[in-house]
Design a protein around this motif. Sequence first.
Motif, PDB file in Angstrom:
ATOM      1  N   PRO A   1       0.810  -1.227   0.000  1.00  0.00           N
ATOM      2  CA  PRO A   1       0.000   0.000   0.000  1.00  0.00           C
ATOM      3  C   PRO A   1       0.843   1.277   0.000  1.00  0.00           C
ATOM      4  O   PRO A   1       1.973   1.309   0.482  1.00  0.00           O
ATOM      5  CB  PRO A   1      -0.798  -0.118   1.300  1.00  0.00           C
ATOM      6  N   ARG A   2       0.279   2.336  -0.560  1.00  0.00           N
ATOM      7  CA  ARG A   2       0.878   3.670  -0.527  1.00  0.00           C
ATOM      8  C   ARG A   2       0.188   4.468   0.582  1.00  0.00           C
ATOM      9  O   ARG A   2      -0.921   4.165   0.996  1.00  0.00           O
ATOM     10  CB  ARG A   2       0.705   4.384  -1.866  1.00  0.00           C
ATOM     11  N   HIS A   3       0.875   5.523   1.054  1.00  0.00           N
ATOM     12  CA  HIS A   3       0.300   6.356   2.114  1.00  0.00           C
ATOM     13  C   HIS A   3       0.505   7.843   1.809  1.00  0.00           C
ATOM     14  O   HIS A   3       1.067   8.594   2.604  1.00  0.00           O
ATOM     15  CB  HIS A   3       0.921   6.009   3.467  1.00  0.00           C
ATOM     16  N   PHE A   4       0.062   8.266   0.648  1.00  0.00           N
ATOM     17  CA  PHE A   4       0.122   9.691   0.312  1.00  0.00           C
ATOM     18  C   PHE A   4      -1.102  10.394   0.896  1.00  0.00           C
ATOM     19  O   PHE A   4      -2.244   9.993   0.645  1.00  0.00           O
ATOM     20  CB  PHE A   4       0.145   9.886  -1.203  1.00  0.00           C
ATOM     21  N   PHE A   5      -0.857  11.432   1.671  1.00  0.00           N
ATOM     22  CA  PHE A   5      -1.938  12.227   2.238  1.00  0.00           C
ATOM     23  C   PHE A   5      -1.884  13.635   1.648  1.00  0.00           C
ATOM     24  O   PHE A   5      -0.806  14.181   1.395  1.00  0.00           O
ATOM     25  CB  PHE A   5      -1.822  12.303   3.766  1.00  0.00           C
ATOM     26  N   ASN A   6      -3.060  14.199   1.415  1.00  0.00           N
ATOM     27  CA  ASN A   6      -3.174  15.576   0.886  1.00  0.00           C
ATOM     28  C   ASN A   6      -2.547  15.717  -0.496  1.00  0.00           C
ATOM     29  O   ASN A   6      -1.935  16.736  -0.819  1.00  0.00           O
ATOM     30  CB  ASN A   6      -2.527  16.590   1.848  1.00  0.00           C
ATOM     31  N   GLY A   7      -2.684  14.674  -1.303  1.00  0.00           N
ATOM     32  CA  GLY A   7      -2.158  14.729  -2.655  1.00  0.00           C
ATOM     33  C   GLY A   7      -1.521  13.410  -3.049  1.00  0.00           C
ATOM     34  O   GLY A   7      -1.515  12.444  -2.281  1.00  0.00           O
ATOM     35  N   ASP A   8      -0.978  13.372  -4.269  1.00  0.00           N
ATOM     36  CA  ASP A   8      -0.319  12.157  -4.761  1.00  0.00           C
ATOM     37  C   ASP A   8       1.182  12.401  -4.815  1.00  0.00           C
ATOM     38  O   ASP A   8       1.680  13.445  -4.375  1.00  0.00           O
ATOM     39  CB  ASP A   8      -0.876  11.790  -6.133  1.00  0.00           C
ATOM     40  N   TRP A   9       1.901  11.468  -5.407  1.00  0.00           N
ATOM     41  CA  TRP A   9       3.360  11.552  -5.414  1.00  0.00           C
ATOM     42  C   TRP A   9       3.870  12.788  -6.157  1.00  0.00           C
ATOM     43  O   TRP A   9       4.923  13.337  -5.829  1.00  0.00           O
ATOM     44  CB  TRP A   9       3.953  10.284  -6.026  1.00  0.00           C
ATOM     45  N   ASN A  10       3.070  13.229  -7.164  1.00  0.00           N
ATOM     46  CA  ASN A  10       3.504  14.373  -7.972  1.00  0.00           C
ATOM     47  C   ASN A  10       2.659  15.615  -7.752  1.00  0.00           C
ATOM     48  O   ASN A  10       2.754  16.587  -8.497  1.00  0.00           O
ATOM     49  CB  ASN A  10       3.494  14.012  -9.447  1.00  0.00           C
ATOM     50  N   THR A  11       1.823  15.591  -6.707  1.00  0.00           N
ATOM     51  CA  THR A  11       0.969  16.748  -6.422  1.00  0.00           C
ATOM     52  C   THR A  11       1.067  17.172  -4.953  1.00  0.00           C
ATOM     53  O   THR A  11       0.097  17.668  -4.379  1.00  0.00           O
ATOM     54  CB  THR A  11      -0.504  16.446  -6.763  1.00  0.00           C
ATOM     55  N   GLY A  12       2.212  16.937  -4.361  1.00  0.00           N
ATOM     56  CA  GLY A  12       2.435  17.407  -2.993  1.00  0.00           C
ATOM     57  C   GLY A  12       1.980  16.463  -1.911  1.00  0.00           C
ATOM     58  O   GLY A  12       1.865  16.876  -0.732  1.00  0.00           O
ATOM     59  N   GLY A  13       1.725  15.216  -2.218  1.00  0.00           N
ATOM     60  CA  GLY A  13       1.315  14.258  -1.196  1.00  0.00           C
ATOM     61  C   GLY A  13       2.427  13.991  -0.185  1.00  0.00           C
ATOM     62  O   GLY A  13       3.611  13.981  -0.536  1.00  0.00           O
ATOM     63  N   THR A  14       2.039  13.810   1.083  1.00  0.00           N
ATOM     64  CA  THR A  14       3.019  13.639   2.147  1.00  0.00           C
ATOM     65  C   THR A  14       2.675  12.423   3.016  1.00  0.00           C
ATOM     66  O   THR A  14       1.545  11.914   3.006  1.00  0.00           O
ATOM     67  CB  THR A  14       3.090  14.885   3.050  1.00  0.00           C
ATOM     68  N   CYS A  15       3.680  12.001   3.781  1.00  0.00           N
ATOM     69  CA  CYS A  15       3.493  10.947   4.793  1.00  0.00           C
ATOM     70  C   CYS A  15       4.437  11.257   5.942  1.00  0.00           C
ATOM     71  O   CYS A  15       5.453  10.596   6.132  1.00  0.00           O
ATOM     72  CB  CYS A  15       3.752   9.555   4.218  1.00  0.00           C
ATOM     73  N   ASP A  16       4.102  12.282   6.719  1.00  0.00           N
ATOM     74  CA  ASP A  16       4.993  12.812   7.746  1.00  0.00           C
ATOM     75  C   ASP A  16       4.842  12.123   9.098  1.00  0.00           C
ATOM     76  O   ASP A  16       5.602  12.419  10.017  1.00  0.00           O
ATOM     77  CB  ASP A  16       4.735  14.323   7.941  1.00  0.00           C
ATOM     78  N   ASN A  17       3.899  11.238   9.243  1.00  0.00           N
ATOM     79  CA  ASN A  17       3.692  10.599  10.538  1.00  0.00           C
ATOM     80  C   ASN A  17       4.903   9.754  10.918  1.00  0.00           C
ATOM     81  O   ASN A  17       5.439   8.988  10.103  1.00  0.00           O
ATOM     82  CB  ASN A  17       2.445   9.712  10.484  1.00  0.00           C
ATOM     83  N   THR A  18       5.355   9.877  12.148  1.00  0.00           N
ATOM     84  CA  THR A  18       6.482   9.082  12.655  1.00  0.00           C
ATOM     85  C   THR A  18       6.099   8.255  13.883  1.00  0.00           C
ATOM     86  O   THR A  18       6.963   7.608  14.470  1.00  0.00           O
ATOM     87  CB  THR A  18       7.662   9.993  13.027  1.00  0.00           C
ATOM     88  N   THR A  19       4.825   8.284  14.242  1.00  0.00           N
ATOM     89  CA  THR A  19       4.359   7.522  15.400  1.00  0.00           C
ATOM     90  C   THR A  19       3.866   6.161  14.944  1.00  0.00           C
ATOM     91  O   THR A  19       2.881   6.075  14.197  1.00  0.00           O
ATOM     92  CB  THR A  19       3.217   8.261  16.126  1.00  0.00           C
ATOM     93  N   PRO A  20       4.503   5.079  15.377  1.00  0.00           N
ATOM     94  CA  PRO A  20       4.083   3.747  14.932  1.00  0.00           C
ATOM     95  C   PRO A  20       2.674   3.397  15.406  1.00  0.00           C
ATOM     96  O   PRO A  20       2.263   3.746  16.519  1.00  0.00           O
ATOM     97  CB  PRO A  20       5.116   2.815  15.579  1.00  0.00           C
ATOM     98  N   LEU A  21       1.945   2.742  14.546  1.00  0.00           N
ATOM     99  CA  LEU A  21       0.637   2.154  14.851  1.00  0.00           C
ATOM    100  C   LEU A  21      -0.393   3.192  15.280  1.00  0.00           C
ATOM    101  O   LEU A  21      -1.295   2.889  16.055  1.00  0.00           O
ATOM    102  CB  LEU A  21       0.776   1.076  15.947  1.00  0.00           C
ATOM    103  N   SER A  22      -0.275   4.393  14.771  1.00  0.00           N
ATOM    104  CA  SER A  22      -1.252   5.425  15.120  1.00  0.00           C
ATOM    105  C   SER A  22      -2.622   5.115  14.538  1.00  0.00           C
ATOM    106  O   SER A  22      -3.639   5.634  15.016  1.00  0.00           O
ATOM    107  CB  SER A  22      -0.775   6.788  14.615  1.00  0.00           C
ATOM    108  N   GLY A  23      -2.664   4.257  13.528  1.00  0.00           N
ATOM    109  CA  GLY A  23      -3.946   3.891  12.928  1.00  0.00           C
ATOM    110  C   GLY A  23      -4.435   2.508  13.320  1.00  0.00           C
ATOM    111  O   GLY A  23      -5.381   1.994  12.723  1.00  0.00           O
ATOM    112  N   GLY A  24      -3.813   1.904  14.317  1.00  0.00           N
ATOM    113  CA  GLY A  24      -4.195   0.565  14.756  1.00  0.00           C
ATOM    114  C   GLY A  24      -3.030  -0.405  14.638  1.00  0.00           C
ATOM    115  O   GLY A  24      -2.032  -0.125  13.970  1.00  0.00           O
ATOM    116  N   LYS A  25      -3.163  -1.546  15.290  1.00  0.00           N
ATOM    117  CA  LYS A  25      -2.061  -2.515  15.297  1.00  0.00           C
ATOM    118  C   LYS A  25      -2.471  -3.921  14.895  1.00  0.00           C
ATOM    119  O   LYS A  25      -1.638  -4.808  14.782  1.00  0.00           O
ATOM    120  CB  LYS A  25      -1.427  -2.571  16.677  1.00  0.00           C
TER     121      LYS A  25
END
Length: 547
Positions: A445-469
Motif C-alpha cells: 500500500p501507498r500512504h500519500f496524504f493531501n495529494g499524490d506523489w507528484n501533487t504534494g502528497g506527504t506521509c509525515d507521521n512518525t508515530t508507529p501504529l497510530s492507525g491501529g495494530k
Amino acid sequence: MKGGAQGMKISQVSLVLIGLVCLTVLALAWTKTTFLTSFSPTQSRVLQLDLEGPKEILEGKNNSVQTGIKQVESLSSSGTEVAVEMGNTENVAITDKGENPASVPDKLLGGKSKSKQAEIALENSLTVDSSAVKEQTRNLSANTGKKESLPTVLERTGSEDSGVKDKSKQGETTRQKPLAVEPSVKREQTRNSSATSGEKDCNYAQGKWVFDDNWPLYSGYGCKQWLSPMWACRLTQRTDFEYERLRWQPRDCKMEHFTGRKFLQRMRHKTLAFVGDSLGRQQFQSLMCMVTGGEERPEVQDVGYQYGLVKARGAVRPDGWAYRFPRFNATILYYWSASLCDLEPINASNPHTDIAMHLDRPPAFLRRFLHGFDVLVLNTGHHWNRGKLNANRWVMYVGGVPNKNRKIAEIGGAKNLTVHSIVKWVDSQLPLYPHLQAFLRTMSPRHFFNGDWNTGGTCDNTTPLSGGKEVVQEKSSDPVTASAVTGTGVKLLDITALSQLRDEAHISRYSIRATPGMQDCLHWCLPGLPDTWNEILFAQISSPTKS
C-alpha cells in the motif's frame, strides 16, 4: 475244525470291511480337496505374504498367530511413499496417516489353531472399485468387532500390471507396479493436503504488531553490500527508529523465527527468484540483508551473467541481480518486470520505438529460466497507471496483436487480465517442475496524504501504529490478486492489510543529501516492513522434510 473255518471267514470279512472303510476315507478326502480348490482364488488375484519384507510376530494368550505386514508402494511421479500398515489379526485397523494412500488392504484371513500357520491374503486394491472395498471393510468390522475407518482411495490413472503368475503350487510373492499419478491428480493432492491431514493452514495475514527489542534482524548502518543507500534510512536525517522494533505476530499460529543459517540450509542447492517492480527489488535487498545479517560477505558470488543480468551500454542499472552462497549452493535473484507482461520492441531497429506490452504472455525471462527456480515470488501493481504506460511507451497487445477491447483497454481491466494470465501460466508449469513453489505477493500500500506523489502528497507521521495494530479480517485487501490464485497451485503472499497499518515506515521526506522535493510514500525504510514480508515467505516455504 468247523469253528476254525468260521473264524477264518470272520477275519477275512473284517479285513475286507476295513479296506473298504480306508478306500472310502481316501475317496472322500480326494473329493473334498478337489471341491474346495474350485472355490480358492487364483494366484493373480492374491497378494501373498512377502517373505522378504519386514515381519513382526506377536505372542497371544489364545495361541493365535499374529502377523504384521508393512507394504510400501512408491508413487512414481512424486516420489512420495505411502505406507499401509497391518498388525494383530484380531484387532484390524486401517488408519490414514495424513497421506492420500495409493492402495488399501482388501481382505485379511487368520487362523487361531496353534498347529496352523496364519495366512494373510491382500487383494490388489487397485483392481476393485470403492464399493467393493467398503463392503469388504464392513465384513472385516463384523469379524473383528471393531469399527473400521476407510482411507481415501486414489482414482486409477492408468492400466496396471496384473502381477507375475505363480508357476509353482506353493506360490510366490506378487508385487504391484508403482502407480503413476497424473500431474493434475498430484496438484489436487497438494491443494487438499491440509484437509486430508486435518491441519488448518495458518493465515499469516491475520495478527498484530508487537514491539520486540530483538528487532531488527540487521543493522541499518550496515548491509552496504546489498542495500541501496536511498532506502537505508539510518544514513539519512531521520532520527526516530521505533518502527524498526516492530515484529508481526500471527493470530492463530506461531511464525517460525528467521535466521540466515536456517534459510540457507532450507535453500541448499536451490534458487529463489523475485520477479516484479521496485517493491520486489526492496524485498530482494531485504532478504539479502537478513540472510547475511547485514555483514560483508566477500565469498558470495555475483552470478547475474548466468541469467543475462548485466548492465547494458547506456543503462543506469542491469535488469536484475543474482547472488550465490557457494557453501550452500543457494542462489537469490531479482528480475525487474514491473507489469509481469512480456515486453517486446515493435520495431527493433528504431531505438525510440513503442513497446508491445503483451498482457497475456509471461516475460521472456520467466519462460527461459523458470525450470531452474525452486521458489518464485511475483508482484506487480504500482506501474498500472496511464502515466507510467505513456512514459514507458507501452502499447497493450492481446493475442499477439494490438488490443481492441475497450474493457481491457481500461487500466483495471488490463491489470486483471495480466495477473490472471501470469498465474494461469505458472500454474500450468507446476506439473512440469514439481520442485517449484510459486507465490504471488499482494500489493504494497501507498500512504500519500493531501495529494499524490507528484501533487504534494506527504506521509509525515512518525508515530508507529497510530492507525491501529491488528488485522482481523478474513479476506485479503487485494481482491484481484487473491482471486487470481484461487483454485491454483500458486500461493498467496498476503501482506497488504498488515502493511496498511505502517504509514510511519516509509522513506517519506528523508534523503541522504537533505534536499527538498517530493516525498516517497511508496517505498519503505530498510530495515523495515519488507523484512516482515520475507519472514512470512520463509514460514510458507516448505522445509526440506516436507518439500
